[in-house]
Structures are given as C-alpha cells and as structure tokens.
Write a protein that holds these residues in place. Structure first.
Motif, mmCIF file in Angstrom:
data_model
loop_
_atom_site.group_PDB
_atom_site.id
_atom_site.type_symbol
_atom_site.label_atom_id
_atom_site.label_comp_id
_atom_site.label_asym_id
_atom_site.label_seq_id
_atom_site.Cartn_x
_atom_site.Cartn_y
_atom_site.Cartn_z
ATOM 1 N N ASP A 153 -0.107 2.164 -6.963
ATOM 2 C CA ASP A 153 -1.336 1.452 -6.586
ATOM 3 C C ASP A 153 -2.453 2.392 -6.114
ATOM 4 O O ASP A 153 -3.535 1.941 -5.765
ATOM 5 C CB ASP A 153 -1.051 0.408 -5.498
ATOM 6 C CG ASP A 153 -0.464 0.996 -4.219
ATOM 7 O OD1 ASP A 153 -0.487 2.238 -4.060
ATOM 8 O OD2 ASP A 153 0.020 0.215 -3.379
ATOM 9 N N GLY A 154 -2.183 3.705 -6.093
ATOM 10 C CA GLY A 154 -3.209 4.664 -5.708
ATOM 11 C C GLY A 154 -3.456 4.780 -4.221
ATOM 12 O O GLY A 154 -4.395 5.468 -3.796
ATOM 13 N N VAL A 194 -3.534 6.078 -0.634
ATOM 14 C CA VAL A 194 -3.458 7.425 -0.066
ATOM 15 C C VAL A 194 -3.264 7.306 1.441
ATOM 16 O O VAL A 194 -4.027 6.619 2.125
ATOM 17 C CB VAL A 194 -4.741 8.228 -0.368
ATOM 18 C CG1 VAL A 194 -4.687 9.590 0.303
ATOM 19 C CG2 VAL A 194 -4.937 8.368 -1.870
ATOM 20 N N ARG A 242 -9.686 13.362 -7.760
ATOM 21 C CA ARG A 242 -8.791 12.513 -8.547
ATOM 22 C C ARG A 242 -7.429 13.167 -8.773
ATOM 23 O O ARG A 242 -7.326 14.371 -8.934
ATOM 24 C CB ARG A 242 -9.415 12.190 -9.906
ATOM 25 C CG ARG A 242 -10.624 11.253 -9.848
ATOM 26 C CD ARG A 242 -11.201 11.053 -11.247
ATOM 27 N NE ARG A 242 -11.688 12.314 -11.808
ATOM 28 C CZ ARG A 242 -11.787 12.578 -13.106
ATOM 29 N NH1 ARG A 242 -11.421 11.672 -13.995
ATOM 30 N NH2 ARG A 242 -12.251 13.737 -13.509
ATOM 31 N N LEU A 247 1.730 6.295 -6.367
ATOM 32 C CA LEU A 247 1.158 6.380 -7.704
ATOM 33 C C LEU A 247 1.127 5.040 -8.432
ATOM 34 O O LEU A 247 0.527 4.931 -9.504
ATOM 35 C CB LEU A 247 1.930 7.412 -8.540
ATOM 36 C CG LEU A 247 1.913 8.837 -7.968
ATOM 37 C CD1 LEU A 247 2.750 9.766 -8.835
ATOM 38 C CD2 LEU A 247 0.489 9.356 -7.842
ATOM 39 N N VAL A 299 0.797 9.920 -1.577
ATOM 40 C CA VAL A 299 0.091 9.037 -2.499
ATOM 41 C C VAL A 299 1.090 8.169 -3.242
ATOM 42 O O VAL A 299 2.049 8.668 -3.841
ATOM 43 C CB VAL A 299 -0.746 9.855 -3.507
ATOM 44 C CG1 VAL A 299 -1.451 8.924 -4.493
ATOM 45 C CG2 VAL A 299 -1.764 10.724 -2.781
ATOM 46 N N VAL A 339 -6.078 8.210 -14.638
ATOM 47 C CA VAL A 339 -6.355 8.434 -13.218
ATOM 48 C C VAL A 339 -5.385 7.589 -12.404
ATOM 49 O O VAL A 339 -5.308 6.372 -12.579
ATOM 50 C CB VAL A 339 -7.807 8.063 -12.865
ATOM 51 C CG1 VAL A 339 -8.057 8.287 -11.379
ATOM 52 C CG2 VAL A 339 -8.786 8.872 -13.705
ATOM 53 N N LEU A 340 -4.644 8.244 -11.498
ATOM 54 C CA LEU A 340 -3.660 7.532 -10.684
ATOM 55 C C LEU A 340 -4.165 7.230 -9.282
ATOM 56 O O LEU A 340 -3.768 6.242 -8.674
ATOM 57 C CB LEU A 340 -2.374 8.353 -10.585
ATOM 58 C CG LEU A 340 -1.664 8.671 -11.902
ATOM 59 C CD1 LEU A 340 -0.412 9.483 -11.619
ATOM 60 C CD2 LEU A 340 -1.308 7.391 -12.649
ATOM 61 N N ALA A 341 -5.009 8.109 -8.751
ATOM 62 C CA ALA A 341 -5.491 7.937 -7.374
ATOM 63 C C ALA A 341 -6.690 8.831 -7.155
ATOM 64 O O ALA A 341 -6.992 9.723 -7.963
ATOM 65 C CB ALA A 341 -4.381 8.279 -6.370
ATOM 66 N N GLU A 342 -7.385 8.582 -6.041
ATOM 67 C CA GLU A 342 -8.477 9.444 -5.600
ATOM 68 C C GLU A 342 -8.284 9.721 -4.117
ATOM 69 O O GLU A 342 -8.252 8.785 -3.317
ATOM 70 C CB GLU A 342 -9.836 8.779 -5.856
ATOM 71 C CG GLU A 342 -10.113 8.528 -7.335
ATOM 72 C CD GLU A 342 -11.526 8.022 -7.586
ATOM 73 O OE1 GLU A 342 -12.391 8.283 -6.738
ATOM 74 O OE2 GLU A 342 -11.746 7.371 -8.621
ATOM 75 N N THR A 343 -8.175 11.002 -3.767
ATOM 76 C CA THR A 343 -7.907 11.328 -2.361
ATOM 77 C C THR A 343 -9.164 11.290 -1.513
ATOM 78 O O THR A 343 -9.082 11.141 -0.292
ATOM 79 C CB THR A 343 -7.277 12.724 -2.231
ATOM 80 O OG1 THR A 343 -8.249 13.725 -2.562
ATOM 81 C CG2 THR A 343 -6.058 12.865 -3.129
#
Length: 320
Positions: free
Chosen positions: A91-92, A94, A39, A89, A87, A56-60
């Motif tokens: 809409d998340g 990647v 995350r 930020l 990334v 939480v902004l994104a998950e790689t």
C-alpha cells in the motif's frame, strides 16, 4: 587478488528517475531501487527487453539510499533525509523507525541489514556532511561514520562502532556472527563482531581494495558478498589524507564547490566469508558511471548508480 575479468554490459534500462543508488532483487527476480525524488521503484521482466516494466511502489518524501527486503512486500530503507524507514510495498505506507541517535538527528543514513532476532543494523556515512556534499567527507577524511543497531520494538538506536571512514554498504555473515561494513573513504571492508569471543570488536576484513566500496549485497548465506566500486583508487587523495586536519578541511571546501565528474572506470567485486576476493570485474571508459550498487537478478548482474538515470545489466562472472 582474483585476476580481473572484463565487466560486459548487456543493456541499459532507463527507469524514469535519477540516481538509482541501491539495487536489490526479490525472490521473483524483480529489482527494487530508490531514486532522487523519493520514489521506490520496482523493475520486472528484466530478462525480456520487450517485457520490462517499471512501477512506483512508494514515495518516502526524502532521498532513499540503501534498501533491505524483509519480504517481497516489506522493505527497509535508509533515507538520507528522514532516517531509517520501513515501507509496506502493498500500500506504499512509509513508517519512520528511527530519525535520531542520542538526541542527534540522523544525517546521511546509508545502508541496512535485518537480523533474524528482529534487530536492524544500519550505517551513517557522515555526521558532518549531507548527501549532496558527500565528496566533502571523502576529501576531508572525517572518520565520522557510524554503525548502529535498532533493537526490536525500540526507537532509539545504539552505536556499535564509530570512527569509520564514510561507512556505507552493509552485509551479514552466514551465521550472523559479524557484519561487514564498506568504508568508502578508506578503500576497505571492515568486520564488526556481533557474537562470540570477539563480540564488539571492529577489525579489517579486506583492505587495499582496487576502488572505493559502496553498497554491499548478497543473495543469501551461501552466496558471496557483492561489492560495488563507486570509483577507482585516487593516489593524490591518499596523500591528502596524510596531511593535517586544516589542509583536509580546506581541500574539502573546494571539493564541494567544484563540479563533480565520475570516472569512466567502473568495477564490482565478490568476496567470501574470509574477505578473500573471488571475483573482480572491471571496465574502463564505461558509458555507465559511478557504480554504487550491484545485485544478481534474472541471471545477470544489475548495477545501480547515484549518477545515472537507469540501471545496467551485465554478464555474470565466468567460472561461477
């Protein structure tokens, strides 16, 4: 060397994740970090204990390490498992920018900076050991670290420098004429010239540091380069590094199997454009261990750690 000041913590902020390895601050004083489960988190309201929140902004899908903000809504990520990422930020989303170099899978991408011409430079700490065995590279002293550059629009990084001792943090000079690379395994900062009469040359920038440098950060061209020290110098390790390859490999095999416990001594440095140390803050017997990153936000120094489950907020140096 600048006389060391005491590193004074204000408070610890739990973030609901393990190992905030790098910390960077955006233009609004919010702090971004990546944790072990993949995350990307943003911490807001750090100046007010009651108002602090984590989102939480994104998950790689991998293990994010070094971060570089392009804008408050766009982030570069060095992911130890996936390579160099970008990334969004908002809409998340990647996107993988590079995951190999010259046909070799990128293993252990560490830190990154963006240049004004659109190119991206980043480090690879080891070509032999993955992140979970990082100590093996430090002990064996493999010199397989690399500095890479990704040209605008390209998917194929070029090698700017290699033979580095655990290449780690990365910072750009004010005029973009050179890069500063942290060589964790050599307790030094190294300069790689990008332009001018020395373009392509790699040379010492600051040697014999009081600890092992990790991530680097600077707020802008007018600010110093902040250097996190992941641990103090270990004299027996220096002796081992002078031994032959077979002895170092044997020691590394033992090191990756042994339980690791970080030192209670932590520290950060600030260096100027000439490699001179302008601030050195340190603390012994610290409850917050293995400082792998530092940035400034909300009038405080923010410390990240590969080991901890949160960040630490500390007093900035006096005489700034």
């Amino acid at each position: 060397m600048e006389h060391a000041q005491k590193l004074v913590p204000h408070r610890y902020v739990a973030i609901g994740g393990h190992g905030p390895e790098d910390v960077v601050a955006d233009s609004r004083g919010r702090v971004l970090t990546g944790v072990a489960d993949g995350r990307i988190l943003r911490l807001d309201g750090l100046a007010d204990r009651a108002a602090t929140r984590v989102e939480v902004l994104a998950e790689t899908g991998g293990r994010p390490l070094g971060l570089e903000l392009l804008t408050d809504d766009d982030l570069l990520v060095c992911d130890a498992e996936l390579g160099l990422l970008r990334v969004d930020l908002t809409d998340g989303l990647v996107r993988i920018l590079a995951d190999s170099v010259a046909g070799e899978r990128l293993r252990f991408c560490s830190n990154t900076v963006a240049l004004s011409d659109g190119s991206i430079c980043f480090t690879v700490s080891s070509r032999r050991y993955p992140l979970h065995q990082w100590i093996g590279d430090i002990v064996e002293h493999t010199a397989t670290g690399r500095l890479l550059r990704l040209a605008p629009g390209s998917e194929r990084p070029e090698v700017l420098a290699e033979g580095l001792q655990f290449a780690n943090g990365l910072a750009l000079s004010a005029d973009e004429s050179f890069l500063v690379v942290a060589e964790t395994g050599a307790c030094r900062l190294t300069r790689h010239w990008l332009t001018g009469p020395h373009a392509g040359r790699t040379e010492p920038f600051a040697e014999n540091l009081p600890g092992m440098p990790d991530n680097l950060w600077r707020a802008g061209p007018d600010g110093p380069i902040w250097v996190s020290l992941a641990g103090p110098r270990v004299p027996p390790l220096g002796l081992l590094h002078r031994a032959g390859p077979a002895a170092r490999r044997s020691a590394a095999r033992l090191a990756v199997r042994a339980p690791f416990r970080p030192s209670g001594t932590i520290g950060v440095l600030a260096v100027d454009e000439h490699g001179g140390i302008v601030h050195h803050l340190t603390r012994r017997h610290s409850g917050f261990r293995m400082v792998t990153s530092v940035c400034e936000a909300a009038g405080q120094l923010v410390l990240g750690s590969l080991w901890e489950r949160g960040i630490a907020l500390c007093e900035p140096p006096s005489g700034k």
